[in-house]
Structures are given as C-alpha cells and as structure tokens.
Scaffold this motif. Structure first.
Motif, mmCIF file in Angstrom:
data_model
loop_
_atom_site.group_PDB
_atom_site.id
_atom_site.type_symbol
_atom_site.label_atom_id
_atom_site.label_comp_id
_atom_site.label_asym_id
_atom_site.label_seq_id
_atom_site.Cartn_x
_atom_site.Cartn_y
_atom_site.Cartn_z
ATOM 1 N N TYR A 127 0.857 -1.191 0.000
ATOM 2 C CA TYR A 127 0.000 0.000 0.000
ATOM 3 C C TYR A 127 0.889 1.235 0.000
ATOM 4 C CZ TYR A 127 -3.539 -3.422 1.282
ATOM 5 O OH TYR A 127 -4.380 -4.506 1.287
ATOM 6 N N LEU A 128 0.766 2.051 -1.043
ATOM 7 C CA LEU A 128 1.662 3.182 -1.259
ATOM 8 C C LEU A 128 0.901 4.501 -1.241
ATOM 9 C CD1 LEU A 128 3.667 1.681 -4.271
ATOM 10 C CD2 LEU A 128 4.357 1.692 -1.859
ATOM 11 N N ARG A 129 1.612 5.554 -0.845
ATOM 12 C CA ARG A 129 1.049 6.906 -0.904
ATOM 13 C C ARG A 129 2.157 7.890 -1.224
ATOM 14 N NH1 ARG A 129 2.144 6.407 4.686
ATOM 15 N NH2 ARG A 129 2.753 8.351 5.739
ATOM 16 N N GLY A 130 1.743 9.104 -1.630
ATOM 17 C CA GLY A 130 2.702 10.170 -1.873
ATOM 18 C C GLY A 130 3.020 10.932 -0.603
ATOM 19 N N LEU A 131 4.034 11.755 -0.670
ATOM 20 C CA LEU A 131 4.525 12.454 0.506
ATOM 21 C C LEU A 131 3.501 13.409 1.104
ATOM 22 C CD1 LEU A 131 8.022 13.049 -1.011
ATOM 23 C CD2 LEU A 131 7.704 11.995 1.235
ATOM 24 N N GLU A 132 2.656 14.030 0.291
ATOM 25 C CA GLU A 132 1.700 14.998 0.816
ATOM 26 C C GLU A 132 0.351 14.380 1.155
ATOM 27 O OE1 GLU A 132 -0.840 17.368 -2.319
ATOM 28 O OE2 GLU A 132 1.279 17.708 -2.731
ATOM 29 N N ARG B 286 10.456 11.885 -5.557
ATOM 30 C CA ARG B 286 9.803 12.679 -4.490
ATOM 31 C C ARG B 286 8.295 12.754 -4.728
ATOM 32 N NH1 ARG B 286 14.237 16.974 -6.449
ATOM 33 N NH2 ARG B 286 16.083 15.941 -5.637
ATOM 34 N N MET B 287 7.704 11.592 -4.928
ATOM 35 C CA MET B 287 6.296 11.477 -5.304
ATOM 36 C C MET B 287 5.388 12.188 -4.311
ATOM 37 S SD MET B 287 5.073 10.001 -7.973
ATOM 38 C CE MET B 287 6.214 8.688 -8.360
ATOM 39 N N GLN B 288 4.483 13.037 -4.807
ATOM 40 C CA GLN B 288 3.631 13.832 -3.937
ATOM 41 C C GLN B 288 2.220 13.264 -3.774
ATOM 42 O OE1 GLN B 288 4.696 16.821 -2.235
ATOM 43 N NE2 GLN B 288 6.630 15.893 -2.825
ATOM 44 N N ARG B 289 1.530 12.965 -4.880
ATOM 45 C CA ARG B 289 0.136 12.486 -4.776
ATOM 46 C C ARG B 289 -0.316 11.908 -6.110
ATOM 47 N NH1 ARG B 289 -0.458 18.217 -5.276
ATOM 48 N NH2 ARG B 289 -1.656 18.809 -7.151
ATOM 49 N N ILE B 290 -1.386 11.144 -6.063
ATOM 50 C CA ILE B 290 -2.016 10.706 -7.300
ATOM 51 C C ILE B 290 -2.693 11.914 -7.945
ATOM 52 C CG2 ILE B 290 -4.199 10.032 -6.186
ATOM 53 C CD1 ILE B 290 -4.296 7.672 -8.200
ATOM 54 N N ASP B 291 -2.589 12.001 -9.259
ATOM 55 C CA ASP B 291 -3.198 13.132 -9.960
ATOM 56 C C ASP B 291 -4.310 12.697 -10.912
ATOM 57 O OD1 ASP B 291 -2.887 16.145 -10.698
ATOM 58 O OD2 ASP B 291 -3.015 15.098 -12.629
ATOM 59 N N HIS B 292 -4.073 11.646 -11.725
ATOM 60 C CA HIS B 292 -5.062 11.280 -12.734
ATOM 61 C C HIS B 292 -4.827 9.864 -13.241
ATOM 62 C CE1 HIS B 292 -1.658 12.841 -15.220
ATOM 63 N NE2 HIS B 292 -2.021 11.860 -16.050
ATOM 64 N N VAL B 293 -5.783 9.385 -13.989
ATOM 65 C CA VAL B 293 -5.638 8.151 -14.757
ATOM 66 C C VAL B 293 -5.998 8.462 -16.207
ATOM 67 C CG1 VAL B 293 -6.087 6.582 -12.835
ATOM 68 C CG2 VAL B 293 -8.009 7.413 -14.223
ATOM 69 N N ASN B 294 -5.496 7.643 -17.103
ATOM 70 C CA ASN B 294 -5.815 7.767 -18.524
ATOM 71 C C ASN B 294 -6.201 6.379 -19.030
ATOM 72 O OD1 ASN B 294 -5.388 7.668 -21.460
ATOM 73 N ND2 ASN B 294 -4.498 9.698 -21.263
ATOM 74 N N CYS B 295 -7.346 6.307 -19.707
ATOM 75 C CA CYS B 295 -7.867 5.021 -20.187
ATOM 76 C C CYS B 295 -8.079 5.044 -21.690
ATOM 77 C CB CYS B 295 -9.201 4.690 -19.512
ATOM 78 S SG CYS B 295 -9.109 4.560 -17.716
ATOM 79 N N MET B 296 -7.744 3.956 -22.348
ATOM 80 C CA MET B 296 -8.074 3.772 -23.756
ATOM 81 C C MET B 296 -9.469 3.159 -23.844
ATOM 82 S SD MET B 296 -4.473 2.339 -25.307
ATOM 83 C CE MET B 296 -4.564 3.065 -26.937
ATOM 84 N N VAL B 297 -10.329 3.767 -24.653
ATOM 85 C CA VAL B 297 -11.701 3.281 -24.837
ATOM 86 C C VAL B 297 -12.032 3.313 -26.321
ATOM 87 C CG1 VAL B 297 -12.503 3.962 -22.543
ATOM 88 C CG2 VAL B 297 -12.654 5.594 -24.440
ATOM 89 N N PRO B 298 -12.960 2.464 -26.762
ATOM 90 C CA PRO B 298 -13.244 2.389 -28.202
ATOM 91 C C PRO B 298 -14.025 3.565 -28.762
ATOM 92 C CG PRO B 298 -14.596 0.828 -26.985
ATOM 93 C CD PRO B 298 -13.595 1.371 -26.011
ATOM 94 N N ASP B 299 -14.857 4.215 -27.944
ATOM 95 C CA ASP B 299 -15.666 5.336 -28.423
ATOM 96 C C ASP B 299 -15.578 6.466 -27.407
ATOM 97 O OD1 ASP B 299 -17.655 7.131 -29.242
ATOM 98 O OD2 ASP B 299 -18.928 5.538 -30.036
ATOM 99 N N VAL B 300 -14.623 7.352 -27.609
ATOM 100 C CA VAL B 300 -14.359 8.409 -26.636
ATOM 101 C C VAL B 300 -15.569 9.316 -26.459
ATOM 102 C CG1 VAL B 300 -12.895 10.390 -26.075
ATOM 103 C CG2 VAL B 300 -11.878 8.334 -27.066
ATOM 104 N N GLY B 301 -16.251 9.624 -27.558
ATOM 105 C CA GLY B 301 -17.401 10.514 -27.481
ATOM 106 C C GLY B 301 -18.479 9.998 -26.547
ATOM 107 N N LYS B 302 -18.800 8.718 -26.649
ATOM 108 C CA LYS B 302 -19.821 8.129 -25.781
ATOM 109 C C LYS B 302 -19.358 8.096 -24.328
ATOM 110 C CE LYS B 302 -22.338 5.206 -29.079
ATOM 111 N NZ LYS B 302 -22.740 3.809 -29.417
ATOM 112 N N THR B 303 -18.107 7.758 -24.120
ATOM 113 C CA THR B 303 -17.584 7.696 -22.754
ATOM 114 C C THR B 303 -17.598 9.070 -22.100
ATOM 115 O OG1 THR B 303 -16.182 5.817 -23.360
ATOM 116 C CG2 THR B 303 -15.612 6.996 -21.344
#
Length: 327
Positions: free
Chosen positions: A42-47, A139-156
């Motif tokens: 279980y990991l976390r950033g410094l802040e 010097r990892m601070q925090r989670i910021d985002h995720v990026n996902c590949m999807v077949p139909d970006v407009g619908k998602t």
C-alpha cells in the motif's frame, strides 16, 4: 446530479513480484510504503494523508482491478448507486474493512466495463510533506489522474460529463471533429481522468504529481543509476495539452506511470474547453517530439470485479490511431 465526486483517489493493480515492485516504487520513485503483507503493498505520496493511493497486488500477470473515486459524503454513495442502477450497470456494496483501510464502498462498472469504486472514507495517516529526510527518487507527492483507452471516446465522455458531473478541460479532435481524446476533471485541475481512442477499455497510465519539474530530471538520474534506464519510455518533456511537464516510465511489469507537474486551474464556471487538432505537433509534446508507437498501442487490461477475468475489449471506432504530424 445530486452527488459530489471529489477526485480520483486510488488504483488497485497487479504486479508479479512484490520485491521488485517495492524496489521500483519505493526506492526509485520515492513512494511512502504505508503498509504491506505477503500479497499487497500500500503506497502513498509524501503529501497524502489517506492511507494509500496505489495498491500493488501480487498476481501471475498484470491487470487493473479498479479505479477509485472519493466522494464528499457517505450519502453520495447511495445516490451514485441509483444512477448506475437506472442505467442497468453493475453495482455491489462492500462494507467498511472489506479492503484494507477503506470505508464502505460502492463497486460499479461504467458503460465500457471499467471497474470503478466510490468511497467517502479511508483511514488517515501522517502527511510527510515536510519530512524532507524521506524525499528520494522522484519525491512522489500524490495521485493526480488516470488515462484510459476506450473504443468510443465521445460516448464515454458523454457518460462522465452528463451523468457523473465531470467537466472537460481540453480535448483532441480529428479532421471531421470527432473526439479522439478528452481530459475530464472533478478537482480544479486539468484532469482526474482522460480517455483516448484505442482498443479497450484498458488502463493507459496512472499520473502522479511531483513538486517541481526538476524532480522529473532527478527521477531520470535515479532510475539510470539503479539500472532502470530502459524503463523510460517517453520524455522528459512538456505537453502542449495541459502545459504540464511529463515523464512516462514502465514498471517491471510494463504498467505505465506518468510523473507529472505544472498544469493549471480549471474551476471557473465560464472556463471553456481547449480544442487541439490531433495532427498539431505541439499537442502531445509542446516542443514537437513524437511519442513512440508503444504509447499508442500498449496498455494494461482491466479485471472484471465479478468474474475475475479480463474485461472484454472492442476495437476503436475512429480509424486514426495516432497523430500524423503536419508541418
């Protein structure tokens, strides 16, 4: 909508060797190891004051079990459940303590089949922001985002914006104005989640916030000195889209991690999404450098919460798989 999703808060993903992963994430990248057992780290950033933002789970092969979003209040969980049930989408409850440090949790799947979790509470721990003696690696601070590949970006994008209350900060369009990629946020930054055109659903990367651009450079030096230079996939550089500094690396199992710093505020109600042409060479890298082919084709599969098997994938609806630079 009558609920309040605050931010992306955690990811649970497989690794095949906990010892190798600990060396990479803790010693090279500088995560804080909050806790571990013979099956998890279980990991976390410094802040971060929450127990963790990343769970590494021992398994025979890579895979992503869930993307977790924190909500404002426990009551929001029932409201999110009602929405998913109205859309005939999977939901299931887990009581507090069913997963380490996590409060009562709503498990769900979006229309693409991406496994999601919504929770209001997680055990808290000491923030290490000013414990500079613990700063190492990136010097990892925090989670910021995720990026996902999807077949139909407009619908998602329509589902996340119209149903879950996300807002678009920037997007990429093709010649016929179809949405090739979009950056969506709940917290007042460029994104909590991005979606890009491709075979999916698959997790493209997890982005973690660093304190300054030099931390990216220092991370490259540390990775090289520890024998991990070959894990550097792309960068360092500056994105045109988001304006952030970036470095993309691959962990020992091929999971893609982005080290990220320097985007901008997006909370104003009159903020208008920024449109980019997919073939603009400054879009993905402001300085004009091309991304490698692996960046457009390789990603990690999701694991179905019920069956434990990989989530079924579909081909992308847009023919253009990557930019063709026009100069």
């Amino acid at each position: 909508m009558d609920f309040n999703i605050l931010r992306v808060a955690r990811v649970v993903m497989n690794v095949t060797d906990l010892s190798n992963s600990r060396d990479f994430y803790v010693n090279a990248l500088g995560f804080i190891e909050t806790e571990s057992d013979d099956q998890h780290i279980y990991l976390r950033g410094l802040e971060e004051h929450c127990h963790h933002c990343l769970v590494l789970k021992k398994a025979e092969k890579p895979g992503v079990h869930s993307i977790g979003y924190k909500v404002w209040h426990e009551d929001d969980l029932e409201k999110v459940e009602r929405l998913f049930k109205k859309k005939a989408l999977y939901t299931e409850w887990e009581e507090a303590g069913a997963q380490k440090a996590l409060g009562r949790t709503l498990k769900a799947a979006d229309p693409d089949g991406i496994p999601l979790e919504f929770f209001a509470k997680m055990e808290t721990v000491e923030r290490c922001l000013q414990k500079y003696d613990l700063y190492k690696g990136a010097r990892m601070q925090r989670i910021d985002h995720v990026n996902c590949m999807v077949p139909d970006v407009g619908k998602t994008v329509a589902f996340y914006n119209d149903e879950l209350g996300f807002r678009c900060s920037e997007y990429t369009a093709t010649a016929d104005d179809s949405i090739w990629a979009a950056w969506l946020h709940r917290k007042p930054s460029v994104h909590d989640v991005a979606f890009m055109n491709g075979e999916g659903p698959r997790l493209h990367h997890i982005g973690f916030w660093l304190s300054d651009p030099m931390s990216l450079i220092h991370a490259c030096d540390v990775l090289a000195s520890m024998g991990h230079a070959d894990c550097i996939e792309r960068g360092p550089g500056r994105h045109g889209l988001s304006n952030a500094f970036f470095l993309y690396i691959r962990d020992p199992d091929g999971n893609r991690i982005e080290l990220y710093n320097g985007d901008y505020l997006t909370c104003d109600p009159d903020f208008e999404p920024v449109k980019w042409d997919i073939n603009d060479p400054r879009r993905q890298t402001f300085w004009g450098h091309k991304a490698p082919d692996s960046w457009f084709s390789e990603a990690t599969e999701f694991i179905d919460s019920v069956s434990g098997k990989p989530v079924a994938q579909s081909k992308a609806v847009l023919a253009q798989q990557k930019p063709d630079f026009v100069t």
